[in-house]
Design a protein around this motif. Structure first.
Motif, PDB file in Angstrom:
ATOM      1  N   ALA A  15       0.829  -1.208   0.000  1.00 16.62           N
ATOM      2  CA  ALA A  15       0.000   0.000   0.000  1.00 16.62           C
ATOM      3  C   ALA A  15       0.863   1.257   0.000  1.00 16.62           C
ATOM      4  CB  ALA A  15      -0.934  -0.003   1.215  1.00 16.62           C
ATOM      5  N   CYS A  16       1.935   1.250   0.795  1.00 15.45           N
ATOM      6  CA  CYS A  16       2.838   2.409   0.853  1.00 15.45           C
ATOM      7  C   CYS A  16       3.584   2.595  -0.462  1.00 15.45           C
ATOM      8  CB  CYS A  16       3.826   2.249   2.010  1.00 15.45           C
ATOM      9  SG  CYS A  16       3.058   2.381   3.641  1.00 15.45           S
ATOM     10  N   LEU A  17       3.923   1.497  -1.127  1.00 12.81           N
ATOM     11  CA  LEU A  17       4.552   1.587  -2.444  1.00 12.81           C
ATOM     12  C   LEU A  17       3.609   2.260  -3.437  1.00 12.81           C
ATOM     13  CD1 LEU A  17       6.751   0.956  -4.510  1.00 12.81           C
ATOM     14  CD2 LEU A  17       5.793  -1.343  -4.741  1.00 12.81           C
ATOM     15  N   LEU A  18       2.337   1.897  -3.395  1.00  5.63           N
ATOM     16  CA  LEU A  18       1.355   2.540  -4.270  1.00  5.63           C
ATOM     17  C   LEU A  18       1.251   4.029  -3.957  1.00  5.63           C
ATOM     18  CD1 LEU A  18      -1.524  -0.114  -4.263  1.00  5.63           C
ATOM     19  CD2 LEU A  18      -0.026   0.470  -6.180  1.00  5.63           C
ATOM     20  N   TRP A  19       1.224   4.373  -2.668  1.00  9.77           N
ATOM     21  CA  TRP A  19       1.095   5.783  -2.270  1.00  9.77           C
ATOM     22  C   TRP A  19       2.338   6.607  -2.620  1.00  9.77           C
ATOM     23  CZ3 TRP A  19      -1.573   3.931   2.741  1.00  9.77           C
ATOM     24  CH2 TRP A  19      -2.954   4.138   2.655  1.00  9.77           C
ATOM     25  N   ALA A  20       3.452   5.960  -2.896  1.00  8.13           N
ATOM     26  CA  ALA A  20       4.678   6.684  -3.242  1.00  8.13           C
ATOM     27  C   ALA A  20       4.704   7.103  -4.709  1.00  8.13           C
ATOM     28  CB  ALA A  20       5.904   5.819  -2.938  1.00  8.13           C
ATOM     29  N   THR A  21       3.787   6.548  -5.514  1.00  8.07           N
ATOM     30  CA  THR A  21       3.831   6.806  -6.952  1.00  8.07           C
ATOM     31  C   THR A  21       3.056   8.029  -7.438  1.00  8.07           C
ATOM     32  OG1 THR A  21       1.928   5.346  -7.391  1.00  8.07           O
ATOM     33  CG2 THR A  21       4.121   4.324  -7.377  1.00  8.07           C
ATOM     34  N   PRO A  22       2.071   8.567  -6.696  1.00  2.77           N
ATOM     35  CA  PRO A  22       1.200   9.583  -7.293  1.00  2.77           C
ATOM     36  C   PRO A  22       1.776  10.974  -7.476  1.00  2.77           C
ATOM     37  CG  PRO A  22       0.081   8.448  -5.499  1.00  2.77           C
ATOM     38  CD  PRO A  22       1.523   8.112  -5.412  1.00  2.77           C
ATOM     39  N   PHE A  23       2.935  11.296  -6.860  1.00  6.96           N
ATOM     40  CA  PHE A  23       3.372  12.688  -6.828  1.00  6.96           C
ATOM     41  C   PHE A  23       3.526  13.298  -8.221  1.00  6.96           C
ATOM     42  CE2 PHE A  23       4.915  10.769  -2.835  1.00  6.96           C
ATOM     43  CZ  PHE A  23       4.192  11.553  -1.950  1.00  6.96           C
ATOM     44  N   THR A  24       4.147  12.573  -9.136  1.00  8.64           N
ATOM     45  CA  THR A  24       4.312  13.086 -10.497  1.00  8.64           C
ATOM     46  C   THR A  24       2.962  13.220 -11.180  1.00  8.64           C
ATOM     47  OG1 THR A  24       6.486  12.042 -10.669  1.00  8.64           O
ATOM     48  CG2 THR A  24       5.421  12.693 -12.724  1.00  8.64           C
ATOM     49  N   PRO A 182     -17.264  -4.869   5.201  1.00  2.81           N
ATOM     50  CA  PRO A 182     -16.220  -5.311   4.269  1.00  2.81           C
ATOM     51  C   PRO A 182     -15.385  -4.113   3.808  1.00  2.81           C
ATOM     52  CG  PRO A 182     -18.342  -6.275   3.691  1.00  2.81           C
ATOM     53  CD  PRO A 182     -18.606  -5.247   4.748  1.00  2.81           C
ATOM     54  N   PRO A 183     -14.052  -4.231   3.773  1.00  2.00           N
ATOM     55  CA  PRO A 183     -13.185  -3.101   3.387  1.00  2.00           C
ATOM     56  C   PRO A 183     -13.527  -2.506   2.019  1.00  2.00           C
ATOM     57  CG  PRO A 183     -11.882  -4.870   4.328  1.00  2.00           C
ATOM     58  CD  PRO A 183     -13.272  -5.404   4.187  1.00  2.00           C
ATOM     59  N   ARG A 184     -13.877  -3.365   1.057  1.00  2.00           N
ATOM     60  CA  ARG A 184     -14.213  -2.859  -0.278  1.00  2.00           C
ATOM     61  C   ARG A 184     -15.459  -1.983  -0.246  1.00  2.00           C
ATOM     62  NH1 ARG A 184     -13.512  -8.451  -3.807  1.00  2.00           N
ATOM     63  NH2 ARG A 184     -11.308  -8.812  -3.304  1.00  2.00           N
ATOM     64  N   VAL A 185     -16.439  -2.396   0.528  1.00  2.00           N
ATOM     65  CA  VAL A 185     -17.678  -1.627   0.634  1.00  2.00           C
ATOM     66  C   VAL A 185     -17.404  -0.274   1.267  1.00  2.00           C
ATOM     67  CG1 VAL A 185     -19.967  -1.535   1.704  1.00  2.00           C
ATOM     68  CG2 VAL A 185     -19.106  -3.694   0.764  1.00  2.00           C
ATOM     69  N   THR A 234      -8.373   0.474  -0.021  1.00  3.73           N
ATOM     70  CA  THR A 234      -9.054  -0.779   0.303  1.00  3.73           C
ATOM     71  C   THR A 234      -8.157  -1.676   1.155  1.00  3.73           C
ATOM     72  OG1 THR A 234     -10.336  -0.702  -1.751  1.00  3.73           O
ATOM     73  CG2 THR A 234     -10.186  -2.825  -0.635  1.00  3.73           C
ATOM     74  N   ILE A 235      -6.889  -1.793   0.761  1.00  2.00           N
ATOM     75  CA  ILE A 235      -5.932  -2.596   1.533  1.00  2.00           C
ATOM     76  C   ILE A 235      -5.777  -2.029   2.946  1.00  2.00           C
ATOM     77  CG2 ILE A 235      -3.481  -3.212   1.746  1.00  2.00           C
ATOM     78  CD1 ILE A 235      -3.419  -3.352  -1.345  1.00  2.00           C
ATOM     79  N   TRP A 236      -5.638  -0.714   3.042  1.00  2.00           N
ATOM     80  CA  TRP A 236      -5.405  -0.073   4.340  1.00  2.00           C
ATOM     81  C   TRP A 236      -6.598  -0.244   5.276  1.00  2.00           C
ATOM     82  CZ3 TRP A 236      -0.624   1.132   5.448  1.00  2.00           C
ATOM     83  CH2 TRP A 236      -0.337   1.876   6.603  1.00  2.00           C
ATOM     84  N   PHE A 237      -7.807  -0.064   4.741  1.00  2.00           N
ATOM     85  CA  PHE A 237      -9.002  -0.268   5.564  1.00  2.00           C
ATOM     86  C   PHE A 237      -9.065  -1.707   6.059  1.00  2.00           C
ATOM     87  CE2 PHE A 237     -11.980   3.354   3.953  1.00  2.00           C
ATOM     88  CZ  PHE A 237     -11.127   4.271   4.523  1.00  2.00           C
ATOM     89  N   GLY A 238      -8.713  -2.657   5.174  1.00  2.00           N
ATOM     90  CA  GLY A 238      -8.709  -4.060   5.570  1.00  2.00           C
ATOM     91  C   GLY A 238      -7.718  -4.343   6.682  1.00  2.00           C
ATOM     92  N   LEU A 239      -6.537  -3.734   6.601  1.00  7.36           N
ATOM     93  CA  LEU A 239      -5.520  -3.930   7.631  1.00  7.36           C
ATOM     94  C   LEU A 239      -5.941  -3.302   8.957  1.00  7.36           C
ATOM     95  CD1 LEU A 239      -2.250  -3.271   5.566  1.00  7.36           C
ATOM     96  CD2 LEU A 239      -3.210  -5.469   6.257  1.00  7.36           C
ATOM     97  N   LEU A 240      -6.557  -2.128   8.906  1.00  2.94           N
ATOM     98  CA  LEU A 240      -7.020  -1.468  10.126  1.00  2.94           C
ATOM     99  C   LEU A 240      -8.081  -2.300  10.848  1.00  2.94           C
ATOM    100  CD1 LEU A 240      -7.300   2.228   8.889  1.00  2.94           C
ATOM    101  CD2 LEU A 240      -5.744   1.405  10.655  1.00  2.94           C
TER     102      LEU A 240
END
Length: 307
Positions: A15-24, A182-185, A234-240
């Motif tokens: 999840a953190c890897l995904l969040w590292a990509t949006p800056f550009t 459910p995290p997705r919902v 979605t991943i983060w909500f599931g982990l929480l």
């Protein structure tokens, strides 16, 4: 192997890897449209992307009506307020200072968890580990950008501190109160609602254009950002929502976002090269994460012995 792929640590890092990509991608998108409008479209699309992956969608919609206040609260905290404050705060301060304040989010998460949860209390060891991680973020940030003082800095700092409080509170609420959703919902419905509210707020504040056709790079960046949010949130909500996962411990993994961000810049941008200061900051962050994981395992062993 399957158990490893879906372990809390692996999913948190992904999840953190995904969040590292949006800056550009965010920089590209903001060249063509206003911040709140762009964020609103992004999260509305993210929520819609998740919908086809929700089993028994009609039933889940009917069930979710019973908890519409909770979903609305999460939508406002984790999408509307969080990203509205983030985009606004960043516009007032230098990039290096913004990166440091955003990088301090795990500390705020630990404080809010300490105040709002009975089973997630701070210790001086955990505080020390988090402060070490923040110092690593500061080293990377100061080494990668010029610091230009402006009169708007106090305003920007205040907005980003409020952003950290809002985001941390949202994490705690999801961890504490979303066990039966459910995290997705939760991710889909909250991002759709939060995105729509951002779009509505953008109309009187930004008076954005709705009929302009933009270059293809705008739509590519918007698509990537929507996909990133759909998967990462979605991943983060599931982990929480996982039993035994503490908000303060989970959020320390966000320290690796600047590491991933710097590494991606070195790989993608021709003018970006590894430098000593950034590598030093990465080593400090790595030590912080190792210390946090050691403390977690020690506490887990103590709990097993007591029981």
């Amino acid at each position: 192997m399957k158990k490893f792929l879906f372990s809390t640590t692996v999913l948190a890092i992904f999840a953190c890897l995904l969040w590292a990509t949006p800056f550009t991608a965010i920089k590209i998108g903001l060249k063509y449209t206003t911040p709140l409008q762009f964020a609103g479209i992004r999260f509305l699309l993210s929520g819609l992307i998740i919908l086809p992956f929700i089993k028994d969608l009609k039933y889940k919609v009917l069930e979710s009506k019973k908890r519409w206040r909770f979903i609305l609260w999460v939508a406002l905290l984790q999408t509307t307020f969080l990203y509205g404050l983030l985009y606004t705060g960043i516009s007032f301060i230098p990039g290096a200072l913004a990166a440091m304040l955003i990088g301090a989010q795990p500390l705020f998460a630990a404080v809010m968890a300490h105040l709002m949860l009975k089973n997630d209390k701070m210790t001086w060891q955990k505080i020390m580990a988090i402060l070490i991680g923040i110092s690593g973020v500061c080293i990377i940030s100061l080494g990668r950008a010029d610091f230009v003082l402006t009169t708007t800095i106090p305003l920007g700092v205040g907005i980003l501190i409020l952003n950290n409080i809002v985001g941390s509170t949202g994490n705690v609420i999801v961890s504490r109160d979303a066990k039966d959703m459910p995290p997705r919902v939760l991710a889909s419905f909250s991002m759709i609602i939060g995105g729509i509210v951002l779009l509505l707020i953008s109309i009187p504040i930004e008076n954005p254009s709705w009929s302009t056709i933009y270059p293809s790079e705008y739509y590519l960046s918007l698509t990537w950002l929507a996909i990133v949010s759909a998967f990462a949130i979605t991943i983060w909500f599931g982990l929480l929502q996982r039993p035994g996962v503490k908000v303060s411990n989970l959020n320390t993994w966000k320290f690796i976002i600047p590491i991933f961000g710097a590494s991606l810049s070195w790989l993608v941008l021709p003018d970006e090269k590894p430098d000593l200061i950034s590598i030093l900051g990465m080593i400090v962050i790595a030590f912080s994460l190792l210390l946090v994981n050691y403390l977690n395992r020690r506490d887990a062993k103590k709990h097993i012995v007591k029981t």
